[in-house]
Scaffold this active site. Structure first.
Site, PDB file in Angstrom:
ATOM      1  N   GLY A 277       0.507  -1.060   0.059  1.00  0.00           N
ATOM      2  CA  GLY A 277       0.164   0.076  -0.516  1.00  0.00           C
ATOM      3  C   GLY A 277       0.720   1.178   0.375  1.00  0.00           C
ATOM      4  N   ALA A 278       2.185   1.675   0.960  1.00  0.00           N
ATOM      5  CA  ALA A 278       2.608   2.619   0.834  1.00  0.00           C
ATOM      6  C   ALA A 278       4.147   1.949   1.545  1.00  0.00           C
ATOM      7  CB  ALA A 278       2.447   3.818   1.227  1.00  0.00           C
ATOM      8  N   MET A 279       4.526   2.530   2.141  1.00  0.00           N
ATOM      9  CA  MET A 279       6.188   3.012   2.950  1.00  0.00           C
ATOM     10  C   MET A 279       6.415   3.625   3.822  1.00  0.00           C
ATOM     11  SD  MET A 279       8.332   0.004   3.896  1.00  0.00           S
ATOM     12  CE  MET A 279       9.608   1.272   5.089  1.00  0.00           C
TER      13      MET A 279
ATOM     14  N   ASN B 119       9.072   5.523   4.693  1.00  0.00           N
ATOM     15  CA  ASN B 119      10.491   5.624   4.548  1.00  0.00           C
ATOM     16  C   ASN B 119      10.772   6.909   5.355  1.00  0.00           C
ATOM     17  OD1 ASN B 119      11.221   3.385   2.528  1.00  0.00           O
ATOM     18  ND2 ASN B 119       9.812   5.107   1.265  1.00  0.00           N
TER      19      ASN B 119
ATOM     20  N   HIS C 146      -1.182   6.570   8.595  1.00  0.00           N
ATOM     21  CA  HIS C 146      -0.155   5.302   9.274  1.00  0.00           C
ATOM     22  C   HIS C 146       0.909   5.656   8.892  1.00  0.00           C
ATOM     23  CE1 HIS C 146       0.135   0.521   9.920  1.00  0.00           C
ATOM     24  NE2 HIS C 146       1.235   1.175   9.172  1.00  0.00           N
ATOM     25  N   GLU C 147       1.003   5.524   7.697  1.00  0.00           N
ATOM     26  CA  GLU C 147       2.211   6.021   7.416  1.00  0.00           C
ATOM     27  C   GLU C 147       3.241   7.020   8.122  1.00  0.00           C
ATOM     28  OE1 GLU C 147       3.870   3.778   5.722  1.00  0.00           O
ATOM     29  OE2 GLU C 147       1.859   2.365   5.671  1.00  0.00           O
TER      30      GLU C 147
ATOM     31  N   GLU D 176       3.778  -2.286  13.262  1.00  0.00           N
ATOM     32  CA  GLU D 176       2.746  -2.525  12.876  1.00  0.00           C
ATOM     33  C   GLU D 176       1.608  -2.630  13.366  1.00  0.00           C
ATOM     34  OE1 GLU D 176       2.517  -1.295   9.980  1.00  0.00           O
ATOM     35  OE2 GLU D 176       4.652  -2.492   9.601  1.00  0.00           O
TER      36      GLU D 176
END
Ligand SMILES: [Zn+2]
Length: 883
Positions: A268-270, A272, A304-305, A327
């Site tokens: 979905g997404a990261m 970093n 979330h990210e 998580e």
């Protein structure tokens, strides 16, 4: 492919790293097929690890072009470099500088791990083990270093050059058509949080002033022409940054925060550090292209990210067994954020539905594993509902047990005690124990024992003594590798509801107070005696789904109808309807298999009618109540000898019956909510659309011509994607000419927009019709489909195997064979995605014997294929394992 390493990896074998990396100077010269990477690592022996040890660095498919130690080229016999590792047997005794040059081909990278190209842009994905595909490195999260990254590229090809941290320098490379940028990230981080982007991208910019008054630049980068679709993502970002300050006291720490949207992305997404990379479907939204559900997911995933900056980045995981540390906690945080932005009860019901649909099913099958696994062969396969969603439930239970104040104290201690560290789950829970002087040793079983606890409750009222005894029993079913389980700590929020619909005050015979309405079950068998109970109460147990368990109770149907009407806990009002509907649908499924007529439950119909008529209920809540348990929900509840066709028929029959009985109310509610008001993505407006569309869907359940006409009209007149998609979804369920006409129209309208076309692929894959498998095969050669793009694969193949129970589980096995063929075809290109879609076999043992045998044949065919990736091999082996 990766060569076999010593797998599986076991938690009990954890050892601290022999060598630490203090700083990383990366110099990346981007070229489409031959990118040069020079990494200079300042390394020191880890004094905590003991005796001097060789330097062993991880690689994955790397080509070494040069190696220097403290500035001098290393002789060829002083190291061993393979594609998968670099070993220096006799390194210096103290700190040294290792300069490693590798050559990589981003264009050939179809795994989408490491550095790859997506639509002519360069981007990276390093979690979990992707950094080793860029350079040799101790690629484990407990090696945290300060990174300085210089990126160089053709100006025309990649005018935008981004990495983690703050930009410190940029300019032209004299005498060439190239330019460069230097980024410095002052926060030590593990390699999995490294990111780099180079491309010709558009940008939307905004600002945020933090709680201490610092100004932060916010940027979202997208493909040119898509800038006007970023407003919601930017708005969500600013709201979640403020929320994290107000709720948890967490402030952002760099001068800039960037999000880059790319169209080829495995996840979905990261998160970093300072440079989040997103699947573009979780960034781009306009009313004509995104549904309310898309808006809600964008808001949740942006949050979330961003929240990972503290829970994941500032405090990271010591090793991948601790994945739930970042998580589970961060999912809990994003769920809390969405609850505060929207409706808390509606969000809770949606989250529990998702938990049951994904995590409970995982827990009940061969892929079950603890929230903190003790071994893995391929960590990519552990980005699961158990680690994420059950992990979040475990954090939520800490809040239920300790109360909001105690929970906040524990979390504050965690942030102060472990900031800048790579921590473990034990250290996390210890902070809550220390801050509250609590003993959480038994609670740790939630991390160690797989399987969904089953609690049986029975209440007994004694009018003579005005007392009520609640008898509870718990057990956890066996799961792979864990035949026997110990009792869990299960916090159960409860109410004893009087005949006036009010909660009685709770006092235990022991004199112990019932704090915040919660009793805590800690033993296999335990009773709670309540005194001063003036009349026979109705038991409302596990309110708000305080514990992620399966509950069986002796609450009779009449009392469930009472709770549906009167419970002060909205979750349990919804649950009471679900429990009634589940019981009826399970009975009707058996009746249909036996060749007899199903029956109605007048009480259930009346309960639904009453809820629709209640003026003060949130529309979004009523919409959830009207949605009957899904086919997958029923299969999960039945648990064994599953016949998906009988479930489908039972559900369709009940929906048609409810439709007939409730038609006047459904039509009236639809008319009232179909008020033509302009689109707004806020929760209240979305809730009204949800209820309107739930009414439409139920009205059409008889396939009456008037309802099909209403859906067709809504499809054509819709002013937003939510209404258009809802009408199309309703039409898709019935073999009427309007269905194909609308599908064709939808493709014509949106053919230039791949994210919307994914909805078109996905919907056709879920049509419950024997022609669907052939339709899916035809769509796989459609010009808009690409097996190289994970979003397309998830939309078409993922939807078919996960959300079309009758057609994937066809009795002739053709659905299983299709999945086997597709997984094998995909495996050499993108093993993560092939492994992920193959988890659709996870409930194969619960099927009736004919289908079970066909599923096993397909699984064994995959197992016998040569050169399976480690990812797919792991899923297949565990799916077929007998213990
Ligand atoms: Zn995450």
């Amino acid at each position: 492919m990766r060569t076999e390493q010593a797998r599986p990896v076991r938690l009990e074998n954890y050892r601290p790293p022999d060598w630490l990396v203090e700083t990383v100077e990366l110099d990346v010269s981007l070229l489409p097929t031959a990118t040069k990477v020079r990494a200079t690592l300042k390394m020191s022996p880890n004094l905590k690890a003991g005796a001097p040890a060789p330097i062993v660095l991880d690689g994955d498919g790397l080509t070494l072009t040069s190696l220097k130690l403290d500035g001098s080229e290393m002789p060829g016999d002083s190291y061993v470099a393979t594609p998968d590792s670099l070993t220096i047997a006799q390194p210096p005794a103290g700190t040294c500088y290792l300069q490693i040059e590798t050559l990589i081909d981003p264009s050939a990278n179809t795994q989408l791990m490491g550095l790859y190209r997506s639509n002519a842009s360069y981007c990276t994905q390093c979690e979990a083990e992707g950094f080793r595909r860029i350079t040799y490195f101790p690629d484990r999260p407990d090696v945290m270093a300060v990174y300085t990254t210089r990126i160089e590229a053709e100006k025309s090809e990649a005018p935008v050059l981004l990495s983690n941290g703050n930009l410190t320098e940029s300019g032209e490379v004299a005498g060439t058509t190239r330019h460069f940028a230097v980024w410095h990230d002052p926060f030590p981080k593990p390699a999995y949080l490294f990111a780099l982007v180079g491309g010709d991208l558009g940008c939307v910019e905004d600002k945020f002033v933090t709680m201490s008054g610092r100004e932060v630049t916010l940027r979202i980068y997208v493909e040119h022409g898509k800038e006007d679709r970023c407003a919601w993502a930017m708005d969500s970002l600013k709201r979640c940054m403020r929320w994290d300050e107000e709720t948890f006291g967490r402030e952002y720490d760099l001068d800039i925060f960037m999000i880059v949207a790319v169209s080829d992305f495995n996840m979905g997404a990261m998160e970093n550090k300072g440079l989040n990379i997103f699947n573009d479907k979780l960034v781009l939204a306009t009313p004509d292209t995104a549904t309310d559900a898309d808006y809600a997911s964008i808001e949740a995933v942006i949050a979330h990210e961003y929240f990972h900056n503290w829970t994941g980045n500032r405090i990271t995981c010591r090793d991948w067994f601790q994945l739930c540390l970042k998580e589970g906690l961060t999912v809990f945080r994003d769920q809390e954020f969405s609850s505060d932005q929207r409706s808390r009860p509606v969000k809770r019901i949606a989250d529990v539905r998702a938990l049951r649909a994904h995590q409970f099913v995982e827990d009940a099958g061969p892929l079950a594993h603890p929230v903190r696994p003790s071994a893995y062969s391929e960590i990519s396969n552990f980005y699961t509902a158990t680690v994420y969603e059950k992990g979040a439930e475990v954090v939520r239970m800490l809040k239920v047990l300790l109360g909001p104040g105690g929970f906040r104290k524990g979390l504050d201690l965690y942030f102060t005690r472990h900031d800048g560290e790579a921590a473990t789950v034990d250290q996390f829970v210890q902070c809550f124990a220390d801050a509250n002087n609590a003993d959480l040793a038994q609670f740790m079983r939630w991390y160690a024992q797989a399987g969904t606890p089953e609690v049986t409750a029975s209440g007994h009222y004694d009018a003579a003594t005005q007392s009520y005894r609640l008898d509870l029993q718990q057990s956890v079913p066996p799961t792979p590798g864990q035949p026997h389980k110990e009792p869990m700590v299960i916090p159960l929020a409860l109410g004893l509801v009087g005949r006036d619909g009010r909660d009685m005050s709770l006092s235990l015979e022991s004199g112990r107070p019932v704090v915040r309405g919660v009793v805590t079950l800690t033993q296999a068998v335990q009773s709670f005696d309540f005194t001063g109970v003036a009349e026979q109460p109705v038991l409302s147990l596990n309110r708000g789904f305080s514990a992620p368990i399966k509950l069986k109770s002796n609450v009779p149907g009449e009392d469930l109808k009472f709770l549906a009407a009167h419970d002060s806990d909205p979750f349990n009002r919804w649950q009471a309807v679900q429990t009634l509907a589940n019981a009826l649908l399970i009975e009707n499924t058996a009746t249909i298999r036996a060749g007899r007529e199903p029956r109605e439950d007048a009480g259930l119909t009346a309960a639904l009618g009453a809820l629709m008529a209640e003026p003060d209920l949130e529309p979004a809540f009523v919409a959830l109540v009207l949605a009957m348990p899904s086919e997958n929900d029923l299969a999960r509840e039945i648990g064994q000898d599953i016949d998906p066709n009988a479930i489908f028929l039972a559900r369709a029959w009940l929906r048609a019956a409810l439709s007939s009985r409730l038609a006047p109310a459904l039509r009236e509610t639809y008319r009232r909510l179909d008020d033509g008001s302009p689109f707004s993505p806020d929760a209240a407006s979305a809730g009204r659309r949800a209820l309107k569309n739930a009414c439409l869907d139920l009205l059409a359940a008889t396939a009456a011509a008037s309802a099909i006409a209403l859906a067709t009209r809504q499809y054509h007149q819709a002013t937003n994607m939510t209404d258009r998609m809802a009408a199309l979804t309703t039409l898709s369920l019935y073999p009427v000419p309007e269905r194909q006409a609308a599908l064709d129209d939808f493709y014509r309208r949106y053919s230039g927009n791949p994210l919307v076309i994914d909805k078109w692929f996905g919907l056709q894959a879920t049509i419950p019709d024997p022609a669907t498998l052939d339709r899916v095969k035809v769509l796989m050669v459609h010009p808009a489909f690409s097996i190289a793009n994970p979003n397309r694969v998830r939309a078409l193949i993922g939807s078919f195997v996960q959300m079309n129970p009758t057609q994937f589980n066809r009795a002739d096995g053709a659905g299983f064979e299709f999945l086997a063929d597709t997984a094998l075809a995909l495996d050499s290109k993108n093993p993560q995605v092939s492994a992920r879609i193959t988890t659709a076999f996870r409930s194969w043992r619960a099927l009736e014997p004919v289908r079970r045998a066909r599923a096993e044949t397909a699984l064994r065919r995959i197992a016998a294929a040569p050169n399976l990736s480690r990812d797919l091999r792991d899923i297949i082996d565990r799916s077929l394992a007998t213990t």
